[in-house]
Enzyme design. Sequence first.
Site, PDB file in Angstrom:
ATOM      1  N   ASN A   1      46.848  46.847  46.511  1.00  0.00           N
ATOM      2  CA  ASN A   1      46.185  46.503  48.027  1.00  0.00           C
ATOM      3  C   ASN A   1      46.445  45.768  48.803  1.00  0.00           C
ATOM      4  O   ASN A   1      47.293  45.598  49.054  1.00  0.00           O
ATOM      5  CB  ASN A   1      45.470  44.710  47.136  1.00  0.00           C
ATOM      6  CG  ASN A   1      44.157  44.773  47.712  1.00  0.00           C
ATOM      7  OD1 ASN A   1      44.276  43.041  47.164  1.00  0.00           O
ATOM      8  ND2 ASN A   1      43.221  44.983  47.758  1.00  0.00           N
TER       9      ASN A   1
ATOM     10  N   GLU B   1      31.848  45.220  46.787  1.00  0.00           N
ATOM     11  CA  GLU B   1      32.402  45.502  48.466  1.00  0.00           C
ATOM     12  C   GLU B   1      31.398  46.453  49.256  1.00  0.00           C
ATOM     13  O   GLU B   1      31.273  48.180  49.200  1.00  0.00           O
ATOM     14  CB  GLU B   1      34.426  46.504  47.625  1.00  0.00           C
ATOM     15  CG  GLU B   1      34.581  45.845  47.240  1.00  0.00           C
ATOM     16  CD  GLU B   1      35.464  46.949  46.131  1.00  0.00           C
ATOM     17  OE1 GLU B   1      35.801  47.866  46.351  1.00  0.00           O
ATOM     18  OE2 GLU B   1      36.735  46.329  45.265  1.00  0.00           O
TER      19      GLU B   1
ATOM     20  N   PHE C   1      42.479  42.526  53.165  1.00  0.00           N
ATOM     21  CA  PHE C   1      43.125  43.960  52.898  1.00  0.00           C
ATOM     22  C   PHE C   1      42.055  44.460  53.567  1.00  0.00           C
ATOM     23  O   PHE C   1      41.757  46.067  53.112  1.00  0.00           O
ATOM     24  CB  PHE C   1      42.136  44.246  50.930  1.00  0.00           C
ATOM     25  CG  PHE C   1      41.167  43.964  51.020  1.00  0.00           C
ATOM     26  CD1 PHE C   1      40.190  44.404  51.239  1.00  0.00           C
ATOM     27  CD2 PHE C   1      41.311  42.425  50.319  1.00  0.00           C
ATOM     28  CE1 PHE C   1      38.409  43.230  50.997  1.00  0.00           C
ATOM     29  CE2 PHE C   1      39.750  41.858  49.681  1.00  0.00           C
ATOM     30  CZ  PHE C   1      38.782  42.136  50.078  1.00  0.00           C
TER      31      PHE C   1
ATOM     32  N   TYR D   1      41.536  35.108  40.101  1.00  0.00           N
ATOM     33  CA  TYR D   1      41.645  36.763  40.560  1.00  0.00           C
ATOM     34  C   TYR D   1      42.320  38.080  40.527  1.00  0.00           C
ATOM     35  O   TYR D   1      43.746  38.104  40.738  1.00  0.00           O
ATOM     36  CB  TYR D   1      40.676  37.918  41.769  1.00  0.00           C
ATOM     37  CG  TYR D   1      40.547  38.591  41.655  1.00  0.00           C
ATOM     38  CD1 TYR D   1      39.309  39.072  41.402  1.00  0.00           C
ATOM     39  CD2 TYR D   1      40.938  39.800  42.897  1.00  0.00           C
ATOM     40  CE1 TYR D   1      38.845  40.936  41.760  1.00  0.00           C
ATOM     41  CE2 TYR D   1      40.870  40.971  42.658  1.00  0.00           C
ATOM     42  CZ  TYR D   1      39.686  41.750  42.527  1.00  0.00           C
ATOM     43  OH  TYR D   1      39.630  42.798  42.468  1.00  0.00           O
TER      44      TYR D   1
END
Length: 503
Positions: free
Chosen positions: A195, A413, A328, A52
């Site tokens: 990130n 998200e 995160f 990813y």
Amino acid sequence: MKQLIQAGQAHLAGLRAIRDGAALELAEGWGMDVAAGLATLHAALASGEPLYGVNTGFGKLASTRIHEGELAKLQLNLLRSHAAGTGEDLPRAVIRLALALKAMSLARGASGVRPEIVETLLALLEHDMLPDVPSQGSVGASGDLAPLAHLSLVLVGEGSATDTTGVRRDGDAALLAIGRLPAVLGPKEGLALLNGTQVSTALAIDALFRAEDLLRASLLTGAMSVDAARGSDTPFDPRIHALRGQPGQIRTAAALRGLLAGSAIRESHRHGDVRVQDPYCLRCQPQVVGACLDLMEQAALTLEREANAVTDNPLLVAGGELLSGGNFHAEPVAFAADTLALAIAEIGALAERRIALLTDPVLSGLPAFLVQAGGVNSGFMIAQVTAAALASENKSLAHPRSVDSMPTSANQEDHVSMATGAALRLRPMLDNLQGILAIELLAAAQGIEFHRPLTSSAPVETAHAALREHVAPWDEDRLMAPDIAAARRLLAGHRLAALVPLA
């Protein structure tokens, strides 16, 4: 001056020094950890497996494979496309913290970046060449993407940065000025840079430091108000607070005892005072401000942990694996910021009530609105109104931001922390609190003068004298705003907070 910090072991005292101008020096050996992580990343990439953000797209585009020849472009495009912030630029103190936190995180070796990326972050910090970062645009999950993208653009020679003299340079010129060259990003480096929770954490830590100073100042102005109103120090007796056992309450009561020790004003009415108990705003300061202190110390613990954390994604872990997760997500930071907001609002609410008490002749026994010849003079009448307006605004701003969520990235998200907004709103709240305490400082100093020739305690008289260096007593009406501004400037330094014995 440099702060030598082992990656993952920073303390808030060291971060305060960095915020205030010290450079960050990572302890010897961090380069080996970074090199090991980079080797693990290259091995994983050579396997041909989808990784990813390394050989795939981002967010909803995670299933899209990227050709090897476009991996560098992928990382550069990530920075460019995600630099979508807006609003006023973040303060320099916050950017200094964000640079330090990002360097410490990457130096842990779990992010797959080259040492020179960390070194460039350290160089920007050391030379105080700070990237220009808009304050709005992060929802506090998937990291502080937009603000960190703006911060990171300077590393590739894009974006802009401002030096200590206020000169703004394009990214490539900023790097040239500190002896660095623009980076060509390797696999995952763009993602690792943007990130993470470093901006929201930097905002919250900066607010924490200001809140700590203003809490101390509130104990000083509160002690001044006790003497101005000829209040009692009995509510601060240690035996009362030992029976409850709340640590913040015990500590703030001790501070108030220390601030009032030796007051001739107190001794003048210790016996024969017909009043049995003071209003809560005087009497319950340890219970209220002590609870705020406990909340702030819990927030400090969370933020110190977050400052030392690795919060990008995916992460290189022991065993040579690259794992996707969610470090995160800034929920801990959001909760810490909301906790600070509660404390800030309550400190100000209690101080506003003390101002109201001092201006009310029935409660304080002082001349109405703290001025002789009332009627032709209005004294502190509208200053109290200003304090009430600021306290009311802080009550609205204290509503928790962490309970909100706005799904992003095509619902990939789907739950976010709103930590950056939670931390951003602390700045105006702290400005409001500083204004309230400035008005209390003025009012309490004025009240004490009605008791002359009696004097207060040594620390209270020191604070009184410091104020009188800039603000004259209120003998008749004049412009109030310049006096409030002068008191605010005095509170902005550490001079008054240093008088408070908060062990």
